[in-house]
Design an enzyme around this catalytic site. Sequence first.
Site, PDB file in Angstrom:
ATOM      1  N   SER A 183      45.585  47.023  39.369  1.00  0.00           N
ATOM      2  CA  SER A 183      44.869  47.689  40.455  1.00  0.00           C
ATOM      3  C   SER A 183      45.757  48.542  41.347  1.00  0.00           C
ATOM      4  O   SER A 183      45.258  49.425  42.033  1.00  0.00           O
ATOM      5  CB  SER A 183      44.131  46.652  41.300  1.00  0.00           C
ATOM      6  OG  SER A 183      45.013  45.635  41.719  1.00  0.00           O
ATOM      7  N   HIS A 211      38.907  46.283  37.426  1.00  0.00           N
ATOM      8  CA  HIS A 211      38.941  47.749  37.538  1.00  0.00           C
ATOM      9  C   HIS A 211      38.592  48.438  36.217  1.00  0.00           C
ATOM     10  O   HIS A 211      38.703  49.661  36.116  1.00  0.00           O
ATOM     11  CB  HIS A 211      40.313  48.218  38.028  1.00  0.00           C
ATOM     12  CG  HIS A 211      40.520  47.986  39.485  1.00  0.00           C
ATOM     13  ND1 HIS A 211      40.054  48.860  40.450  1.00  0.00           N
ATOM     14  CD2 HIS A 211      41.095  46.966  40.157  1.00  0.00           C
ATOM     15  CE1 HIS A 211      40.372  48.398  41.649  1.00  0.00           C
ATOM     16  NE2 HIS A 211      41.000  47.242  41.496  1.00  0.00           N
ATOM     17  N   LYS A 242      33.079  46.659  42.452  1.00  0.00           N
ATOM     18  CA  LYS A 242      33.819  47.922  42.366  1.00  0.00           C
ATOM     19  C   LYS A 242      32.920  48.991  41.740  1.00  0.00           C
ATOM     20  O   LYS A 242      32.030  49.480  42.397  1.00  0.00           O
ATOM     21  CB  LYS A 242      35.137  47.680  41.651  1.00  0.00           C
ATOM     22  CG  LYS A 242      36.053  46.877  42.592  1.00  0.00           C
ATOM     23  CD  LYS A 242      37.352  46.418  42.019  1.00  0.00           C
ATOM     24  CE  LYS A 242      38.115  45.681  43.118  1.00  0.00           C
ATOM     25  NZ  LYS A 242      39.049  44.702  42.616  1.00  0.00           N
TER      26      LYS A 242
END
Length: 394
Positions: A183, A211, A242
């Site tokens: 990340s 991610h 996310k």
Amino acid sequence: MTEDKLHFIDEDMAALKDAGLMINIRTIGSPAGAWMVVDGKRVLNLCTNNYLGLANDPRLKAAAKRAVDDWGVGPAAVRTIAGTLALHVELERRLAAFKGVDDSLYVQSGFCANQAVIPALVGREDVIFSDRLNHASIIDGCRLSRAKILVYEHCDPQDAERVIAENIGQYRRALLVTDGVFSMDGDVAPLDQLYEAAARHNVITMVDDAHGEGVLGRGGRGIVDHFHLHGKIDVEMGTLSKAFGVVGGVIAGSRKVVDYLRQKARPLLFSSAVTAADTAACLAAVDVLEESTELVDRLWDNARFFKAEMQKLGFDTGQSVTPITPVMLGEAPLAQRFSRRLFEEGVFAMAIGYPTVPQGLARIRVMMSAALSREDIAFGLQAFARVGQEMGVI
Ligand SMILES: *Cc1c(COP(=O)(O)O)cnc(C)c1O
């Protein structure tokens, strides 16, 4: 006079300030979008994990509003007592189908997902092989398990295999765990080679795809899809906070593993379920991703464009091969000054320093998003160019 028993806090806070590591927590006054109100100022948002622009998508908002009318605001129970709503079950089924696995489990957050999985799979007599730069939530999950934690060099399958071969004989069970996309650097774990190394020694494999979910693979199906490792990685955990734009963690895998975690995962047993509104919004996000790859494609177009332009300007964007774009600056005080100047220029991009990244590797981390237009990105590039020249970085 007795000494103030909390005096250590004054000392620690002063030390943080001196090192340029005091976090300036900004207050957001609008939805996450291309532009946001931050501390009362309208600025370009290069900072949130809203990869696909779904955090403020009308389809997700409508689904959440309907769910409040249908289900109320809170489930009032943990999942294993009376908190498993039909909506949770439907989301778990849809996520499993999306990712091409038997089953999945929806928990409160990605952070919780790591705490749910790791201590359930390994314990005191076991060993964990962990990438040097794994996310804090993986590290905490590993520590909670009380298994022996052995670190291998970052994204280095040969070193992983060396550490496995040298140590595995002394333990009952073994787990290899890695971030999928790292990340802070935006590099991708060589999951195919890590899988091979683990498979040769019969090690359980787990990837944290926080991610990669909604970003990597066909239409955002994640890192396992990206490497065509379906059915090989034992546990994929990810987040719906996310790219999916909502909140919550997901654990995906075989029926055997997911059924076991339903019995054993402590965040499921001891912390209340996610709300109906969030769950319904996640379901709408799956709909959007299954309907079209348009948002994922736009995200990657923007990411490639931004990174190439930053490199042309002379910035060091590190090892990134994903929409996470670190702008390497070195010392934390410089990164903090850079971030403050960008903010004055109308661009919101946070400085990241130790302990989130190693000492001396402070940076501005830019998060690309499908929500940004080319004009928005051009505005951001101009601000980086001005501040970079002014501060002697480029
Ligand atoms: C953000 C992140 C998490 C935590 O996810 P949340 O849903 O925000 O709790 C876990 N692992 C990695 C690698 C992350 O980047």
